[in-house]
Design a protein around this motif. Structure first.
Motif, PDB file in Angstrom:
ATOM      1  N   MET A 119     -24.935 -70.309   7.457  1.00 43.52           N
ATOM      2  CA  MET A 119     -25.426 -70.048   6.111  1.00 43.52           C
ATOM      3  C   MET A 119     -24.423 -69.149   5.383  1.00 43.52           C
ATOM      4  O   MET A 119     -24.649 -67.966   5.142  1.00 43.52           O
ATOM      5  CB  MET A 119     -26.819 -69.408   6.171  1.00 43.52           C
ATOM      6  CG  MET A 119     -27.841 -70.241   6.921  1.00 43.52           C
ATOM      7  SD  MET A 119     -27.901 -71.965   6.360  1.00 43.52           S
ATOM      8  CE  MET A 119     -28.387 -71.762   4.663  1.00 43.52           C
ATOM      9  N   ALA A 120     -23.296 -69.747   5.076  1.00 45.59           N
ATOM     10  CA  ALA A 120     -22.214 -69.014   4.422  1.00 45.59           C
ATOM     11  C   ALA A 120     -21.335 -70.011   3.687  1.00 45.59           C
ATOM     12  O   ALA A 120     -21.299 -71.190   4.021  1.00 45.59           O
ATOM     13  CB  ALA A 120     -21.379 -68.252   5.450  1.00 45.59           C
ATOM     14  N   GLY A 121     -20.645 -69.534   2.688  1.00 50.49           N
ATOM     15  CA  GLY A 121     -19.752 -70.394   1.923  1.00 50.49           C
ATOM     16  C   GLY A 121     -19.291 -69.706   0.658  1.00 50.49           C
ATOM     17  O   GLY A 121     -19.542 -68.516   0.448  1.00 50.49           O
ATOM     18  N   LYS A 122     -18.618 -70.462  -0.179  1.00 52.25           N
ATOM     19  CA  LYS A 122     -18.131 -69.966  -1.463  1.00 52.25           C
ATOM     20  C   LYS A 122     -18.363 -71.042  -2.519  1.00 52.25           C
ATOM     21  O   LYS A 122     -18.744 -72.171  -2.205  1.00 52.25           O
ATOM     22  CB  LYS A 122     -16.627 -69.649  -1.389  1.00 52.25           C
ATOM     23  CG  LYS A 122     -16.241 -68.574  -0.388  1.00 52.25           C
ATOM     24  CD  LYS A 122     -14.729 -68.368  -0.389  1.00 52.25           C
ATOM     25  CE  LYS A 122     -14.303 -67.313   0.627  1.00 52.25           C
ATOM     26  NZ  LYS A 122     -12.830 -67.143   0.657  1.00 52.25           N
ATOM     27  N   ILE A 127      -9.492 -75.983   2.386  1.00 60.63           N
ATOM     28  CA  ILE A 127      -8.961 -75.052   3.370  1.00 60.63           C
ATOM     29  C   ILE A 127      -8.356 -73.798   2.731  1.00 60.63           C
ATOM     30  O   ILE A 127      -8.350 -72.729   3.343  1.00 60.63           O
ATOM     31  CB  ILE A 127      -7.920 -75.748   4.273  1.00 60.63           C
ATOM     32  CG1 ILE A 127      -7.579 -74.872   5.483  1.00 60.63           C
ATOM     33  CG2 ILE A 127      -6.669 -76.147   3.492  1.00 60.63           C
ATOM     34  CD1 ILE A 127      -6.769 -75.571   6.536  1.00 60.63           C
ATOM     35  N   ALA A 128      -7.885 -73.896   1.495  1.00 61.44           N
ATOM     36  CA  ALA A 128      -7.314 -72.720   0.831  1.00 61.44           C
ATOM     37  C   ALA A 128      -8.351 -71.625   0.614  1.00 61.44           C
ATOM     38  O   ALA A 128      -7.997 -70.464   0.390  1.00 61.44           O
ATOM     39  CB  ALA A 128      -6.683 -73.120  -0.499  1.00 61.44           C
ATOM     40  N   SER A 129      -9.643 -71.980   0.664  1.00 58.00           N
ATOM     41  CA  SER A 129     -10.715 -70.999   0.490  1.00 58.00           C
ATOM     42  C   SER A 129     -11.218 -70.445   1.814  1.00 58.00           C
ATOM     43  O   SER A 129     -12.102 -69.589   1.840  1.00 58.00           O
ATOM     44  CB  SER A 129     -11.891 -71.631  -0.271  1.00 58.00           C
ATOM     45  OG  SER A 129     -11.502 -72.030  -1.561  1.00 58.00           O
ATOM     46  N   ALA A 130     -10.674 -70.919   2.929  1.00 56.23           N
ATOM     47  CA  ALA A 130     -11.136 -70.481   4.250  1.00 56.23           C
ATOM     48  C   ALA A 130     -10.637 -69.077   4.558  1.00 56.23           C
ATOM     49  O   ALA A 130      -9.627 -68.613   4.013  1.00 56.23           O
ATOM     50  CB  ALA A 130     -10.639 -71.451   5.322  1.00 56.23           C
ATOM     51  N   GLY A 137     -21.494 -60.849   9.119  1.00 52.86           N
ATOM     52  CA  GLY A 137     -22.742 -60.364   8.550  1.00 52.86           C
ATOM     53  C   GLY A 137     -23.671 -61.444   8.037  1.00 52.86           C
ATOM     54  O   GLY A 137     -24.700 -61.136   7.428  1.00 52.86           O
ATOM     55  N   LYS A 138     -23.351 -62.708   8.278  1.00 56.51           N
ATOM     56  CA  LYS A 138     -24.138 -63.809   7.724  1.00 56.51           C
ATOM     57  C   LYS A 138     -25.141 -64.361   8.747  1.00 56.51           C
ATOM     58  O   LYS A 138     -25.182 -63.941   9.892  1.00 56.51           O
ATOM     59  CB  LYS A 138     -23.202 -64.929   7.260  1.00 56.51           C
ATOM     60  CG  LYS A 138     -22.222 -64.522   6.181  1.00 56.51           C
ATOM     61  CD  LYS A 138     -22.930 -64.029   4.929  1.00 56.51           C
ATOM     62  CE  LYS A 138     -21.992 -63.903   3.735  1.00 56.51           C
ATOM     63  NZ  LYS A 138     -20.880 -62.975   3.970  1.00 56.51           N
ATOM     64  N   ARG A 216     -23.374 -70.322 -10.673  1.00 55.42           N
ATOM     65  CA  ARG A 216     -22.304 -70.086  -9.699  1.00 55.42           C
ATOM     66  C   ARG A 216     -22.040 -71.296  -8.820  1.00 55.42           C
ATOM     67  O   ARG A 216     -20.896 -71.585  -8.465  1.00 55.42           O
ATOM     68  CB  ARG A 216     -22.665 -68.866  -8.829  1.00 55.42           C
ATOM     69  CG  ARG A 216     -21.604 -68.485  -7.819  1.00 55.42           C
ATOM     70  CD  ARG A 216     -21.979 -67.221  -7.064  1.00 55.42           C
ATOM     71  NE  ARG A 216     -23.164 -67.387  -6.255  1.00 55.42           N
ATOM     72  CZ  ARG A 216     -23.165 -67.911  -5.027  1.00 55.42           C
ATOM     73  NH1 ARG A 216     -22.031 -68.339  -4.485  1.00 55.42           N
ATOM     74  NH2 ARG A 216     -24.278 -68.020  -4.346  1.00 55.42           N
ATOM     75  N   ILE A 217     -23.086 -72.032  -8.464  1.00 52.20           N
ATOM     76  CA  ILE A 217     -22.915 -73.164  -7.547  1.00 52.20           C
ATOM     77  C   ILE A 217     -23.077 -74.511  -8.257  1.00 52.20           C
ATOM     78  O   ILE A 217     -23.304 -75.541  -7.605  1.00 52.20           O
ATOM     79  CB  ILE A 217     -23.896 -73.076  -6.361  1.00 52.20           C
ATOM     80  CG1 ILE A 217     -25.333 -72.940  -6.854  1.00 52.20           C
ATOM     81  CG2 ILE A 217     -23.508 -71.903  -5.458  1.00 52.20           C
ATOM     82  CD1 ILE A 217     -26.359 -72.985  -5.724  1.00 52.20           C
TER      83      ILE A 217
END
Length: 288
Positions: A119-122, A127-130, A137-138, A216-217
């Motif tokens: 349960m995590a992401g952006k 892959i540039a966001s990895a 903490g997730k 945001r999403i």
């Protein structure tokens, strides 16, 4: 085959998007030997250049654990046809689980399956966001059934803790899919629909935290999320129906100029949020 001697778990991650590459980076940070597979060679080269993986994998040979970071239908095909080493642990990070369990348990397998969902992401993808600390903490959801191998489950749980997850939730596949329809999929539907207002194009200068939180999403990958929505459509339709009924109550209060009714609706929502917040804090969960 993996040639070099190594004391850690030998892990192959198939799919080097933001989540798959972050899985690689976090497991490598924890001291494991990590190989990466991807259809795009550019992603493999990026992972090597940034130290997310030790080497490229061209098969699952030599792996103790395989992590599938693939879209659900592709993941199902690999679970059905993949040449996994005997007794290998295979896990996936898909946002739907009932469909995959139906594939896995349709016949005996030589691998041991454990489904998980980070349960995590952006808001961004690729892959540039990895990053290695994406999961710190997730929450991690782990799916367990009567057919789940106990030792495989324990090994995957340990890997999850080493990846940085601090709260691990264990449930069945149906419960997972039902909850995810509310906590993830409905949120993406609402955000994507909300931003379609004709006023959005001219609202620059009028936005603050509320608008940013709601949108945001909104920039979803339409291919990935269409697949997720449709596979889980029964649970998602139920949540959309519930939301529409609740919104109609607010609309009716406005149409009827009924301020006491509106205050009651808002107070009810405030109480619901307080109960959620209290439960989240007491459980030690991470909500982002």
């Amino acid at each position: 085959m993996i040639q070099k001697e190594y004391n850690g778990v030998k892990i192959t991650v198939y799919g080097l998007g933001i989540i798959g590459a972050s899985v690689c980076a976090s497991l490598k940070r924890a001291g494991h030997f990590v190989r990466g597979m991807n259809r795009s060679k550019e992603a493999v080269e990026y992972a090597l250049a940034h130290g997310y993986i030790d080497e490229e994998a061209r098969s699952f040979d030599g792996a103790d654990v395989v992590v599938l970071a693939l879209p659900p239908r592709v993941c199902a095909a690999v679970l059905e046809e993949g040449a996994f080493p005997p007794d290998c642990i295979v896990t996936d990070i898909c946002g739907v689980k009932e469909m995959l369990e139906n594939v896995v348990y349709a016949k005996p397998r030589r691998y041991r399956y454990v489904g998980i969902h980070p349960m995590a992401g952006k808001e961004t993808s690729g892959i540039a966001s990895a990053c290695a600390d994406l999961f710190d903490g997730k929450n991690l959801v782990m799916v367990r059934t009567g057919k789940t191998d106990a030792s495989a489950f324990a090994q995957v749980k340990k890997l999850g803790e080493e990846m940085g997850f601090t709260h691990i939730v264990v449930c069945g596949a149906a419960e997972h899919d039902k909850m995810i329809a509310l906590t993830s999929q409905l949120a993406h539907v609402v955000s994507n629909a909300y931003v379609k207002s004709p006023l959005t194009e001219d609202c620059t200068g009028f936005t603050g935290g509320s608008f940013q939180d709601m949108t945001r999403i909104a920039g979803v990958d339409e291919y990935v999320w269409t697949e997720l929505f449709h596979i889980n459509r029964g649970y998602l339709i139920a949540e959309i129906d519930r939301l529409c009924r609740r919104l109609s109550e607010y609309k009716s209060a406005l149409e009827e100029a009924d301020e006491p009714k509106m205050r009651a609706l808002l107070a009810e929502g405030k109480r619901a949020f307080a109960r959620f917040s209290e439960k989240s804090e007491s459980d030690g969960g991470s909500e982002t």
